[in-house]
Design a protein around this motif. Structure first.
Motif, short mmCIF file in Angstrom:
data_model
loop_
_atom_site.label_atom_id
_atom_site.label_comp_id
_atom_site.label_asym_id
_atom_site.label_seq_id
_atom_site.Cartn_x
_atom_site.Cartn_y
_atom_site.Cartn_z
N ILE A 28 -5.87 -7.89 -28.15
CA ILE A 28 -6.91 -8.54 -27.37
C ILE A 28 -8.23 -7.82 -27.65
N PRO A 29 -9.22 -8.57 -28.13
CA PRO A 29 -10.52 -7.94 -28.43
C PRO A 29 -11.16 -7.35 -27.17
N ASN A 30 -11.86 -6.24 -27.33
CA ASN A 30 -12.51 -5.58 -26.18
C ASN A 30 -13.44 -6.51 -25.42
N ASN A 31 -14.12 -7.42 -26.12
CA ASN A 31 -15.05 -8.31 -25.43
C ASN A 31 -14.33 -9.42 -24.66
N GLN A 32 -13.00 -9.44 -24.71
CA GLN A 32 -12.23 -10.40 -23.95
C GLN A 32 -11.32 -9.71 -22.92
N ILE A 33 -11.69 -8.46 -22.62
CA ILE A 33 -10.97 -7.70 -21.58
C ILE A 33 -11.91 -7.51 -20.40
N PHE A 34 -11.44 -7.89 -19.23
CA PHE A 34 -12.23 -7.78 -18.01
C PHE A 34 -11.71 -6.59 -17.21
N VAL A 35 -12.62 -5.70 -16.83
CA VAL A 35 -12.23 -4.44 -16.18
C VAL A 35 -12.89 -4.35 -14.80
N ASP A 36 -12.08 -4.12 -13.79
CA ASP A 36 -12.57 -3.86 -12.44
C ASP A 36 -12.15 -2.46 -12.03
N LYS A 37 -13.05 -1.78 -11.37
CA LYS A 37 -12.75 -0.48 -10.76
C LYS A 37 -12.94 -0.66 -9.26
N LYS A 38 -11.97 -1.34 -8.68
CA LYS A 38 -12.05 -1.69 -7.27
C LYS A 38 -10.63 -1.89 -6.74
N SER A 39 -10.45 -1.64 -5.47
CA SER A 39 -9.16 -1.78 -4.81
C SER A 39 -8.54 -3.16 -5.08
N GLY A 40 -7.22 -3.19 -5.10
CA GLY A 40 -6.50 -4.44 -5.28
C GLY A 40 -6.15 -5.13 -3.99
N LYS A 41 -6.79 -4.73 -2.89
CA LYS A 41 -6.45 -5.30 -1.58
C LYS A 41 -6.82 -6.77 -1.46
N ASP A 42 -7.82 -7.21 -2.25
CA ASP A 42 -8.19 -8.62 -2.28
C ASP A 42 -8.72 -8.96 -3.67
N PHE A 43 -9.13 -10.19 -3.85
CA PHE A 43 -9.59 -10.64 -5.16
C PHE A 43 -11.10 -10.80 -5.22
N ASP A 44 -11.81 -10.13 -4.35
CA ASP A 44 -13.27 -10.14 -4.37
C ASP A 44 -13.74 -9.08 -5.36
N ARG A 45 -13.53 -9.37 -6.65
CA ARG A 45 -13.85 -8.43 -7.73
C ARG A 45 -14.68 -9.15 -8.78
N LYS A 46 -15.76 -8.49 -9.20
CA LYS A 46 -16.72 -9.13 -10.12
C LYS A 46 -16.10 -9.52 -11.45
N ALA A 47 -15.41 -8.60 -12.11
CA ALA A 47 -14.85 -8.91 -13.44
C ALA A 47 -13.77 -9.98 -13.34
N TYR A 48 -12.97 -9.93 -12.29
CA TYR A 48 -11.93 -10.94 -12.11
C TYR A 48 -12.56 -12.32 -11.97
N LYS A 49 -13.60 -12.42 -11.17
CA LYS A 49 -14.29 -13.70 -10.97
C LYS A 49 -14.93 -14.20 -12.27
N ARG A 50 -15.48 -13.26 -13.07
CA ARG A 50 -16.05 -13.65 -14.37
C ARG A 50 -14.96 -14.20 -15.28
N MET A 51 -13.80 -13.55 -15.26
CA MET A 51 -12.69 -14.00 -16.07
C MET A 51 -12.26 -15.41 -15.66
N LEU A 52 -12.16 -15.65 -14.35
CA LEU A 52 -11.78 -16.98 -13.86
C LEU A 52 -12.72 -18.06 -14.38
N ARG A 53 -14.02 -17.77 -14.37
CA ARG A 53 -15.01 -18.75 -14.84
C ARG A 53 -14.85 -19.03 -16.34
N LYS A 54 -14.40 -18.05 -17.09
CA LYS A 54 -14.29 -18.14 -18.54
C LYS A 54 -13.01 -18.87 -18.99
N LEU A 55 -11.96 -18.78 -18.19
CA LEU A 55 -10.67 -19.32 -18.58
C LEU A 55 -10.69 -20.83 -18.76
#
Length: 127
Positions: A28-55
């Motif tokens: 997987i190319p580095n530019n297609q890896i989304f990284v969050d440094k935030k608790s997994g207690k919920d899905f209010d995470r910036k990189a995760y949301k960016r990934m969702l928009r891209k999929l």
């Protein structure tokens, strides 16, 4: 159809290297890896949301282990359904081959087993 990686650690001080190495092994190319440094207690995470928009339909998301996706049982199940049903993308949990939605050999039985395993592992991730 593209392949993306999702990497998460709970704090800035934690190391992502083990997860990044797993993504590298999956090519997987580095530019297609989304990284969050935030608790997994919920899905209010910036990189995760960016990934969702891209999929897009037919894409695949790789995660190292189910607890890297999240720690809340109900939200993990909800996000899994959102990704696989609504977005129509595949998910590969690298550390657990039963949680690989690509080419389910056993059809409905395979999906049932994946769902059952997901529920058990999501519960364990929360506990």
């Amino acid at each position: 159809m593209k392949q993306y990686g999702y990497v998460r650690v709970s704090t800035n001080g934690q190391n992502i290297e083990r997860q990044m190495t797993a993504m590298e092994k999956e090519n997987i190319p580095n530019n297609q890896i989304f990284v969050d440094k935030k608790s997994g207690k919920d899905f209010d995470r910036k990189a995760y949301k960016r990934m969702l928009r891209k999929l897009k339909k037919g894409d695949t998301v790789f995660i190292k282990s189910i607890d890297r996706l999240g720690r809340n049982y109900e939200e993990i199940i909800e996000q899994w359904k959102n990704l696989t049903s609504n977005k129509d993308v595949d998910i590969v949990v690298i550390d657990f081959p039963l949680l690989d939605t690509r080419n389910q050999v056993n059809g409905l039985t395979g999906k049932f087993l994946s769902g059952l395993v997901l529920q058990v592992l999501s519960y364990v991730a929360e506990v």
